[in-house]
Design a protein around this motif. Structure first.
Motif, PDB file in Angstrom:
ATOM      1  N   LEU A  89      42.656  38.511  38.677  1.00 42.36           N
ATOM      2  CA  LEU A  89      43.114  39.365  37.585  1.00 42.36           C
ATOM      3  C   LEU A  89      44.523  38.939  37.215  1.00 42.36           C
ATOM      4  CD1 LEU A  89      42.977  41.888  35.707  1.00 42.36           C
ATOM      5  CD2 LEU A  89      43.934  43.184  37.622  1.00 42.36           C
ATOM      6  N   GLU A  90      44.723  38.584  35.957  1.00 40.85           N
ATOM      7  CA  GLU A  90      46.061  38.248  35.476  1.00 40.85           C
ATOM      8  C   GLU A  90      46.598  39.414  34.658  1.00 40.85           C
ATOM      9  OE1 GLU A  90      48.579  34.958  32.852  1.00 40.85           O
ATOM     10  OE2 GLU A  90      46.388  34.883  32.872  1.00 40.85           O
ATOM     11  N   VAL A  91      47.707  39.978  35.122  1.00 36.37           N
ATOM     12  CA  VAL A  91      48.418  40.994  34.340  1.00 36.37           C
ATOM     13  C   VAL A  91      49.354  40.255  33.395  1.00 36.37           C
ATOM     14  CG1 VAL A  91      49.971  42.965  34.407  1.00 36.37           C
ATOM     15  CG2 VAL A  91      48.267  42.662  36.218  1.00 36.37           C
ATOM     16  N   LEU A  92      49.182  40.473  32.124  1.00 38.56           N
ATOM     17  CA  LEU A  92      49.906  39.704  31.119  1.00 38.56           C
ATOM     18  C   LEU A  92      51.352  40.169  30.958  1.00 38.56           C
ATOM     19  CD1 LEU A  92      47.158  39.546  28.344  1.00 38.56           C
ATOM     20  CD2 LEU A  92      47.628  37.864  30.143  1.00 38.56           C
ATOM     21  N   ASN A  93      52.182  39.269  30.442  1.00 39.94           N
ATOM     22  CA  ASN A  93      53.547  39.621  30.058  1.00 39.94           C
ATOM     23  C   ASN A  93      53.538  40.411  28.758  1.00 39.94           C
ATOM     24  OD1 ASN A  93      55.539  38.683  31.918  1.00 39.94           O
ATOM     25  ND2 ASN A  93      55.037  36.570  31.357  1.00 39.94           N
ATOM     26  N   GLY A  94      54.575  41.172  28.535  1.00 36.00           N
ATOM     27  CA  GLY A  94      54.781  41.791  27.234  1.00 36.00           C
ATOM     28  C   GLY A  94      53.886  42.971  26.932  1.00 36.00           C
ATOM     29  N   LEU A  95      53.361  43.643  27.954  1.00 41.04           N
ATOM     30  CA  LEU A  95      52.565  44.841  27.688  1.00 41.04           C
ATOM     31  C   LEU A  95      53.462  45.935  27.109  1.00 41.04           C
ATOM     32  CD1 LEU A  95      50.338  45.068  30.906  1.00 41.04           C
ATOM     33  CD2 LEU A  95      49.744  44.110  28.677  1.00 41.04           C
ATOM     34  N   PRO A  96      52.939  46.771  26.222  1.00 40.27           N
ATOM     35  CA  PRO A  96      53.756  47.876  25.709  1.00 40.27           C
ATOM     36  C   PRO A  96      54.168  48.817  26.837  1.00 40.27           C
ATOM     37  CG  PRO A  96      51.444  48.134  25.104  1.00 40.27           C
ATOM     38  CD  PRO A  96      51.579  46.764  25.664  1.00 40.27           C
TER      39      PRO A  96
ATOM     40  N   HIS B 142      54.057  41.113  35.223  1.00 41.71           N
ATOM     41  CA  HIS B 142      53.140  39.974  35.182  1.00 41.71           C
ATOM     42  C   HIS B 142      52.830  39.508  36.601  1.00 41.71           C
ATOM     43  CE1 HIS B 142      52.393  35.543  35.182  1.00 41.71           C
ATOM     44  NE2 HIS B 142      51.535  35.898  34.236  1.00 41.71           N
ATOM     45  N   GLY B 143      51.576  39.103  36.817  1.00 38.38           N
ATOM     46  CA  GLY B 143      51.207  38.585  38.117  1.00 38.38           C
ATOM     47  C   GLY B 143      49.735  38.259  38.200  1.00 38.38           C
ATOM     48  N   LEU B 144      49.373  37.503  39.237  1.00 36.10           N
ATOM     49  CA  LEU B 144      47.988  37.148  39.510  1.00 36.10           C
ATOM     50  C   LEU B 144      47.543  37.879  40.767  1.00 36.10           C
ATOM     51  CD1 LEU B 144      48.114  33.296  38.859  1.00 36.10           C
ATOM     52  CD2 LEU B 144      47.333  35.089  37.290  1.00 36.10           C
ATOM     53  N   HIS B 145      46.358  38.498  40.715  1.00 33.76           N
ATOM     54  CA  HIS B 145      45.853  39.295  41.824  1.00 33.76           C
ATOM     55  C   HIS B 145      44.442  38.848  42.197  1.00 33.76           C
ATOM     56  CE1 HIS B 145      49.059  42.399  41.448  1.00 33.76           C
ATOM     57  NE2 HIS B 145      49.025  42.024  40.181  1.00 33.76           N
ATOM     58  N   GLU B 146      44.214  38.712  43.502  1.00 33.29           N
ATOM     59  CA  GLU B 146      42.858  38.433  43.969  1.00 33.29           C
ATOM     60  C   GLU B 146      41.979  39.652  43.707  1.00 33.29           C
ATOM     61  OE1 GLU B 146      40.389  37.401  48.098  1.00 33.29           O
ATOM     62  OE2 GLU B 146      42.532  37.905  48.186  1.00 33.29           O
ATOM     63  N   VAL B 147      40.735  39.401  43.305  1.00 30.08           N
ATOM     64  CA  VAL B 147      39.799  40.481  42.983  1.00 30.08           C
ATOM     65  C   VAL B 147      38.467  40.221  43.674  1.00 30.08           C
ATOM     66  CG1 VAL B 147      38.528  41.661  41.138  1.00 30.08           C
ATOM     67  CG2 VAL B 147      40.858  40.883  40.731  1.00 30.08           C
ATOM     68  N   TRP B 148      37.911  41.252  44.273  1.00 30.69           N
ATOM     69  CA  TRP B 148      36.535  41.225  44.751  1.00 30.69           C
ATOM     70  C   TRP B 148      35.686  42.025  43.770  1.00 30.69           C
ATOM     71  CZ3 TRP B 148      36.954  42.532  50.718  1.00 30.69           C
ATOM     72  CH2 TRP B 148      37.643  41.489  51.356  1.00 30.69           C
TER      73      TRP B 148
ATOM     74  N   VAL C  79      48.694  45.074  45.579  1.00 36.01           N
ATOM     75  CA  VAL C  79      49.307  46.231  44.934  1.00 36.01           C
ATOM     76  C   VAL C  79      50.292  46.886  45.894  1.00 36.01           C
ATOM     77  CG1 VAL C  79      47.260  46.606  43.529  1.00 36.01           C
ATOM     78  CG2 VAL C  79      47.513  47.847  45.683  1.00 36.01           C
ATOM     79  N   GLN C  80      51.144  47.742  45.359  1.00 35.74           N
ATOM     80  CA  GLN C  80      52.090  48.491  46.155  1.00 35.74           C
ATOM     81  C   GLN C  80      52.007  49.959  45.790  1.00 35.74           C
ATOM     82  OE1 GLN C  80      55.906  46.692  45.410  1.00 35.74           O
ATOM     83  NE2 GLN C  80      55.547  44.995  46.822  1.00 35.74           N
ATOM     84  N   GLY C  81      52.250  50.824  46.781  1.00 30.92           N
ATOM     85  CA  GLY C  81      52.223  52.253  46.524  1.00 30.92           C
ATOM     86  C   GLY C  81      51.377  52.988  47.540  1.00 30.92           C
ATOM     87  N   GLU C  82      51.397  54.303  47.452  1.00 28.54           N
ATOM     88  CA  GLU C  82      50.650  55.141  48.371  1.00 28.54           C
ATOM     89  C   GLU C  82      49.199  55.274  47.919  1.00 28.54           C
ATOM     90  OE1 GLU C  82      51.698  56.651  51.353  1.00 28.54           O
ATOM     91  OE2 GLU C  82      53.276  55.173  51.015  1.00 28.54           O
ATOM     92  N   SER C  83      48.294  55.383  48.883  1.00 35.35           N
ATOM     93  CA  SER C  83      46.886  55.595  48.587  1.00 35.35           C
ATOM     94  C   SER C  83      46.692  56.897  47.824  1.00 35.35           C
ATOM     95  CB  SER C  83      46.080  55.638  49.887  1.00 35.35           C
ATOM     96  OG  SER C  83      44.791  56.169  49.670  1.00 35.35           O
ATOM     97  N   ALA C  84      45.807  56.878  46.852  1.00 40.77           N
ATOM     98  CA  ALA C  84      45.532  58.084  46.058  1.00 40.77           C
ATOM     99  C   ALA C  84      44.949  59.197  46.914  1.00 40.77           C
ATOM    100  CB  ALA C  84      44.578  57.747  44.916  1.00 40.77           C
TER     101      ALA C  84
END
Length: 244
Positions: free
Chosen positions: A58-65, A76-82, A110-115
């Motif tokens: 998954l590529e998160v693009l630059n320049g998102l609103p 922006h970043g590249l993430h492994e996806v299953w 990803v970073q952050g606490e589990s939902a």
């Protein structure tokens, strides 16, 4: 034309008995899973039949609103996806059988606490289906329907009549059959949706997965084996979607 800015004046309504109801739902699904696993072998309560599993990026693009750049999508970043593709039913039916189709993504890095309050998260899951809208107004009606359906057509009909009355039961069943029976061309060529909203920063959003034209067109024979159709396309080259 100016792009509108999404509003933040929504609010979530949490009923006083929500925690108790969710615990009861979990118990009922656990019982359903045990009962179906005794017939089909170990598996999930719903979306039991896995059709394919794959890895991707998954590529998160630059320049998102600004209203879209939250959490996983903040930079922006590249993430492994299953990826897990599935039929939605609780039994292992033929791929020709009308059903809800599931496209699940597990995104790493990803970073952050589990939902669910289970400490730091290592991934974020997106569970998508080939229906833009959820077919039930709330979880109680959905769970009651699933449990009745798990007992067979007779039990389901009895449940619908008891809840809605004869005429509304017929209309409700017709609507559900229309939803499940909507034409489906394959996992590489159809769009998938989160159906229900989730929080993204201060906004309530839904997720849509849109296939690229380069994935090819749907083929009539694909319904014989959705997993084989997906695998054949992957064998010809990478597949692409836009996550919106």
């Amino acid at each position: 034309m100016k792009t509108p800015t999404p509003a933040i004046d929504w609010h979530e309504v949490i009923a006083p008995d929500e925690a108790r109801r969710h615990a009861q739902h979990a118990e009922r699904f656990a019982e359903l899973q045990r009962r179906k696993s005794a017939v089909h072998g170990q598996g999930r309560a719903l979306h039991r039949k896995q059709l394919a599993a794959a890895q991707g990026t998954l590529e998160v693009l630059n320049g998102l609103p600004s209203w879209a750049a939250h959490g996983l999508f903040a930079s922006h970043g590249l993430h492994e996806v299953w990826v897990r593709l599935s039929n939605g039913g609780m039994d292992r039916a033929s791929d020709r059988t009308p059903d809800i189709r599931g496209f699940a993504l597990k995104v790493f890095g990803v970073q952050g606490e589990s939902a669910l309050g289970q400490g730091p998260a290592i991934s974020q899951d997106f569970t998508l289906i080939n229906q833009e809208k959820f077919a039930f107004p709330d979880s109680v009606e959905f769970v009651d329907f699933v449990m009745a359906a798990s007992r067979g057509p007779g039990a389901l009909l009895k449940h619908l009549i008891k809840r809605y009355g004869w005429f509304r039961a017929i209309r409700r069943m017709a609507g559900l059959l229309k939803t499940v029976g909507r034409p489906f061309g394959g996992f590489a060529t159809e769009s998938f949706f989160s159906a229900l909203p989730m929080a993204s920063g201060p906004y309530a959003v839904r997720v849509r997965l849109v296939p690229a034209e380069s994935n090819g067109r749907a083929q009539p024979q694909a319904k014989e084996d959705w997993g084989a159709d997906f695998g054949r396309r992957l064998g010809q080259g990478a597949l692409h979607w836009d996550l919106q």
